[in-house]
Every structure is written in structure tokens, then in C-alpha cells.
Design a protein around this motif. Sequence first.
Motif, mmCIF file in Angstrom:
data_model
loop_
_atom_site.group_PDB
_atom_site.id
_atom_site.type_symbol
_atom_site.label_atom_id
_atom_site.label_comp_id
_atom_site.label_asym_id
_atom_site.label_seq_id
_atom_site.Cartn_x
_atom_site.Cartn_y
_atom_site.Cartn_z
ATOM 1 N N PHE A 176 0.816 -1.207 0.000
ATOM 2 C CA PHE A 176 0.000 0.000 0.000
ATOM 3 C C PHE A 176 0.857 1.267 0.000
ATOM 4 O O PHE A 176 0.388 2.341 -0.358
ATOM 5 C CB PHE A 176 -0.920 0.022 1.228
ATOM 6 C CG PHE A 176 -1.962 -1.053 1.238
ATOM 7 C CD1 PHE A 176 -2.134 -1.915 0.154
ATOM 8 C CD2 PHE A 176 -2.797 -1.211 2.332
ATOM 9 C CE1 PHE A 176 -3.096 -2.902 0.162
ATOM 10 C CE2 PHE A 176 -3.779 -2.202 2.356
ATOM 11 C CZ PHE A 176 -3.926 -3.051 1.268
ATOM 12 N N GLN A 177 2.109 1.155 0.440
ATOM 13 C CA GLN A 177 2.964 2.331 0.581
ATOM 14 C C GLN A 177 3.980 2.496 -0.547
ATOM 15 O O GLN A 177 4.504 3.579 -0.754
ATOM 16 C CB GLN A 177 3.734 2.275 1.912
ATOM 17 C CG GLN A 177 2.871 2.394 3.158
ATOM 18 C CD GLN A 177 2.195 1.086 3.524
ATOM 19 O OE1 GLN A 177 2.729 0.023 3.238
ATOM 20 N NE2 GLN A 177 1.016 1.165 4.134
ATOM 21 N N ASP A 178 4.340 1.404 -1.242
ATOM 22 C CA ASP A 178 5.423 1.458 -2.223
ATOM 23 C C ASP A 178 5.067 0.581 -3.408
ATOM 24 O O ASP A 178 5.103 -0.652 -3.316
ATOM 25 C CB ASP A 178 6.730 0.991 -1.571
ATOM 26 C CG ASP A 178 7.949 1.199 -2.475
ATOM 27 O OD1 ASP A 178 7.771 1.404 -3.686
ATOM 28 O OD2 ASP A 178 9.074 1.143 -1.942
ATOM 29 N N MET A 179 4.747 1.201 -4.528
ATOM 30 C CA MET A 179 4.313 0.459 -5.702
ATOM 31 C C MET A 179 5.460 -0.285 -6.394
ATOM 32 O O MET A 179 5.227 -1.093 -7.285
ATOM 33 C CB MET A 179 3.649 1.415 -6.698
ATOM 34 C CG MET A 179 2.371 2.063 -6.177
ATOM 35 S SD MET A 179 1.011 0.902 -6.017
ATOM 36 C CE MET A 179 0.533 0.726 -7.737
ATOM 37 N N THR A 180 6.701 0.014 -6.004
ATOM 38 C CA THR A 180 7.831 -0.660 -6.635
ATOM 39 C C THR A 180 8.172 -1.996 -5.982
ATOM 40 O O THR A 180 8.984 -2.754 -6.499
ATOM 41 C CB THR A 180 9.090 0.230 -6.593
ATOM 42 O OG1 THR A 180 9.526 0.381 -5.234
ATOM 43 C CG2 THR A 180 8.801 1.598 -7.197
ATOM 44 N N ILE A 181 7.576 -2.281 -4.826
ATOM 45 C CA ILE A 181 7.893 -3.512 -4.099
ATOM 46 C C ILE A 181 7.101 -4.680 -4.669
ATOM 47 O O ILE A 181 5.906 -4.578 -4.927
ATOM 48 C CB ILE A 181 7.586 -3.345 -2.603
ATOM 49 C CG1 ILE A 181 8.614 -2.417 -1.955
ATOM 50 C CG2 ILE A 181 7.599 -4.701 -1.883
ATOM 51 C CD1 ILE A 181 8.361 -2.147 -0.487
ATOM 52 N N THR A 182 7.793 -5.807 -4.866
ATOM 53 C CA THR A 182 7.140 -7.065 -5.207
ATOM 54 C C THR A 182 7.666 -8.131 -4.253
ATOM 55 O O THR A 182 8.611 -7.899 -3.494
ATOM 56 C CB THR A 182 7.403 -7.491 -6.662
ATOM 57 O OG1 THR A 182 8.708 -8.081 -6.769
ATOM 58 C CG2 THR A 182 7.314 -6.318 -7.626
ATOM 59 N N SER A 183 7.097 -9.296 -4.322
ATOM 60 C CA SER A 183 7.565 -10.364 -3.435
ATOM 61 C C SER A 183 9.008 -10.744 -3.721
ATOM 62 O O SER A 183 9.687 -11.303 -2.861
ATOM 63 C CB SER A 183 6.652 -11.593 -3.550
ATOM 64 O OG SER A 183 6.555 -12.038 -4.885
#
Length: 616
Positions: free
Chosen positions: A135-142
Motif C-alpha cells: 500500500f505504501q510502495d508500488m515498486t515492491i514485489t515479493s
Amino acid sequence: MTTIKLTMAQAVVRFMMAQKIETDNGIQPMFAGVWGIFGHGNVAGLGEALYQVKDKLPTYRAHNEQGMAHAAIAYAKTKNRQQMMACTASAGPGAVNMVTAAAVAHVNRIPVLFLPGDTFATRMPDPVLQQVESFQDMTITSNDCFRPVSRFFDRITRPEQLITALPQAMRVLTDPIECGPATLALPQDVQTMAFDYPVSLFDEKIHRLRRQTPDFYELNDALKLIRQAKKPVVIAGGGLHYSSALKEFDAFVSQFQLPVGETQAGKGALPWDHKHNMGSIGVTGAASTNNLCADADLIIAVGTRLGDFTSGSRSLINPNAKIVSLNVASFDAIKHKSQALVGDAKSTLPLLSKALQGWKIEPSWIKKAEAERVNWQQVVDKVTTDRGTSLPSDAEVVGAVNRAAGEKDMVVCAAGGLPGELQKLWRTRYNRGYHMEYGYSCMGYELAGGLGAKMASPESEVFVMVGDGSYLMLNSEIATSVMLGKKIIAVVLDNRGFGCIHRLQQFCGGPGFNNMLDDCLTTPEGAPKTDFAAHAKALGANSEKVSTISELEAALERAKASPISYLITLDTDPTIVTEGGGHWWDVAIPEVSEREQVRQARKNYDAHKERQFKNL
């Protein structure tokens, strides 16, 4: 500038194929193959690219992503990090399944190229199947889970980023100091995007092992300490194997008649019956080596990171002893207040041998070492001999498998009580006859690791020794070994639970709780008895169950004659361990407890902590 239009995935594959390594056997491909389980996130990009070169760069299909990565780790370890494999999995759970294996490679400093599929870089179909949303960082993935367990990490969000990312990944994979897993997270849309790459990116690159010579001042400081020593002990670490420095090491210790203790990774650096090989060292060490370390005035550590099992949680070595640490990595060379000697073992050991001409240690120390070695070998003979009891001990099983192993065969193991028994008791003259993953001690590594070791050393019989707990965690690569025609011999020691942790729990004053199946929550009927032989047969292997050591020895001969993977299972006693040797291990015990056993264990713990403090 000449260019070629390729998809990003095609460029990754072409670059991998251009990487070569110069070894004693000449110029070899750096990447021996790719392990892949395809799915949403890599099937259309990397899958198509790998298909086009399948005759030149083989793609191996496994049954579990963690398992295939363990096989890649074992392959590179058996090859002394001179050749490696890549691993690709689908976006989401397939990729994250490899994170545990990435940690294994990171801790053990083994090169593996991880190529996990990732979510769309364009974010057009957002969120896609299997995407973890922050919800805070759109660049993060698993795939960001790979960051802390990778020596190098990059997410390729545009195809041209490969031009700088790929050489950096190879730098880490081939560097003797930074060596470990490199991860390139590959968004599935970018895998299919094309770019006009410079042809020079795909020029053949021949890698060679970089050999660093020691600093003049560090070498002189180390020599001063060594010349003063009268009762030294040498520790052989895994770096000796990766440096290909075994001849130089033998020459060094033989010249000065130095007693040698082996770490888990260093085992095999000297033949077991070498006159200066005292046996294993540390928490699961031989009494011979540990007794010498308690009285030594100098430790010469070669190619070891001096982990807590080696050092007895900083309490094994004589507090007044000095330490000289020869290591290619300064990070390791300064541990335990050591006099650092940063350099490659193969290049540095001859310098020590030459500079120390005339140095002699006490004759009484040489005699003491020889007596300790003889006494310890008598212990090994005794505990590995069949007692004829209804439930064999781990040591008896180790003895039977060891006797069945040929001169160039190897044993593979990773977790539970077996690593301790094997380090103490396994005898090998083959420098790669002992394959232990004990940096991370990852349950489930064993069978997949055996497959990787067999792929790297097809001429060897590979004996995988595994407990029932580890077997049940990850066993699917038995089917892969049959599918690929890479035979392994698995020996499953069934003690009905996590016997090693059960013993540790009791040592710390705890009751039997949640480790042995009899101490777990179950139905009134109790936990089922697993038929490991039937399970292995269902996966395509030959198998049988035996009850005694003599039956095991006969079954091992049938296993060696089998053309396909073979599993032998037998029930073992979970309470018996080799009492000789060993050392305290720092496992924290509660300061407050209602149990008297825990309070007594804490008193013992505090006493050992006092000794540990003296070595800080």
C-alpha cells in the motif's frame, strides 16, 4: 557499433552462454545448465528463449523450486565454484520458493544466478495474478525478499539495463570474496521487450580465478606470531577447496609437522589417514583436535569463516592463544581478534613455507598430537561397529555407509544430528568425498543436493544420508533424479521425529515437547508410521526397508548395483550420539523458569559464558 535485436530474455540467455571458465580441464562453459519451473511470469519470455538454445544450454525441469535451487548449489559446491547453474521460476510463489535456497547459497558463498519472474513493469494489468501489493510502495514485489539473501540484486525494468546489470552479476558470481547468489528479477513484460543490443555484450568472456597475494606488512606480522609458536594447531576451512590449494596445504603442514583440525567445509582437505589430520574441530569435533586447541598457543586458520560451531561459540580455543587467519576475505580474516593475513591460500601458503624455513615446534607437541590422533581413531572404530542392538545408532549407520563407499564416492547431508556424527566419523581420502551444507543447515537440502552433486560428479556414487524429518520436508527431487537418470543412494534414518532438536531441548532443561512424534499433538491413535520405501518407490526409485546393520550392508550392495536411484530406510535410536569429542554450544537458556531442570541448565550455561567472555 554493430547491434543485434533481441528480447531481454534472449539477451540474458545469450550472455550466459558467452561466459566461460578456464579450469585444469581447459575452457569450460561457466553455466552448465538452467533449472526451470515455468509458469505465469517466465514461460513466454525466458521459456521461449531457453527453448531456442536447448541443445547448447540444457534446461532441467524439477518438481520443487527450492529443491532445484538446492541442486544448483550442490552442483557449484562440488565443482569448487568453478561452474554453476541458473534457476528460473514463475512470478509469485514459484519465485519466493527459491528464497530459502538463496539464503543457503549466500551463507555458504556459493554462486547461483537466480532469474525469478516478476510482475509487470508497465503496471498495465495491475494487480496481476500472484502479485503482492504494497500500500505504501508500488515498486515492491515479493521478489524483494531476495535482497537480503543475494550478494547482488537488480530488477530489470527496461531491456537496456542488462548492458550494465549482467557484467555486475558475473563479477559477484566469480569473485572469490563476494561470491554468492546473484538475483536478476525479470518482469514478465520486459522479458518479451526487444532492444538493439551491442554485439560486443555477447563476446566470449573467459573467467579465471583471481589470486590475491598478501600485503607485505600483514605477512611479516603473521610470520612473527608463527615463529614464536611452539604448540600450534591449523584449521582447514572450505576456502582451501575453492582455492585449489590442497597440495600447497599438505606441503605446508607436512613441512612443519603441524596438527590439523577440519571444519565441516574443510573436511577432505587432507586424507582422513594423513599423519597430521587430527579430525574434526568444534562443537561436533573430535576429542583429538579439541583437546589440542585447548592447550595450543597459536591457531593458524586457513580459509574458514570461524563460525560458532568451529570455535565452540568462542570458548574452544585456549584464551591465551594467538590466531593468524589466512583468508581471501578481510571480513573473515579479522574475526576473533585474529592477525589478518588477507590472500589466496594457493598463493600464500608457499610464501609461508619459504619464509618459515628453520622454524620448529616442540617435539612433545608432535608426540601429543600423534597420540591424540591414534586415540580418536580407536573411538571412531568402536562407535561405528555394529553393536547388534534392535535399534542401531546413527554412528553405526554412518559406519556401514562409509564402508560401502568407494574411494571416489561422496556423502551428502545437511541437517539434524547426522552432520555432527558425520563430521566426527566419516572417513574419506577423496577431497570431494564429503559434502555437507552446514552453513545454513537447511532441512530439505539433502536429496536435492545429492542430485546436484551427482550431476557435477557422475563418476561417483552419491550417498545421501537424511533423517525422517528432513525427508518429509522435501523429497520430490527423487523423482527428478530418476527422470534425469542421475542415480543417488538415499539412506533414511527414521527416529520418529526431530531427534537432534529433542536432545538439545532436553539438554537445555526442557521436557520432550513437539519434536518427537510421540510428544506432539496427534489423534488418539498417534502419528502414522511413514513407509519411506513405499513412498520412494512411488516416485520411481528402487527401495527397501531393513532392520539391522548387517541387512543395511547387504542392501547397500544392491543399491550400488541398481541402475536407478535407490532408497534404504531403517529405524534408528534417537537418544544415542557419539559421546567422545564435541564441545559446548551457545544456545540461550531462560534466566527464569518454573522447571528445576531449566534452572540447573542455566547455571551450567552461565559457567560456559564466563569462559566465552575471556575469548572476546
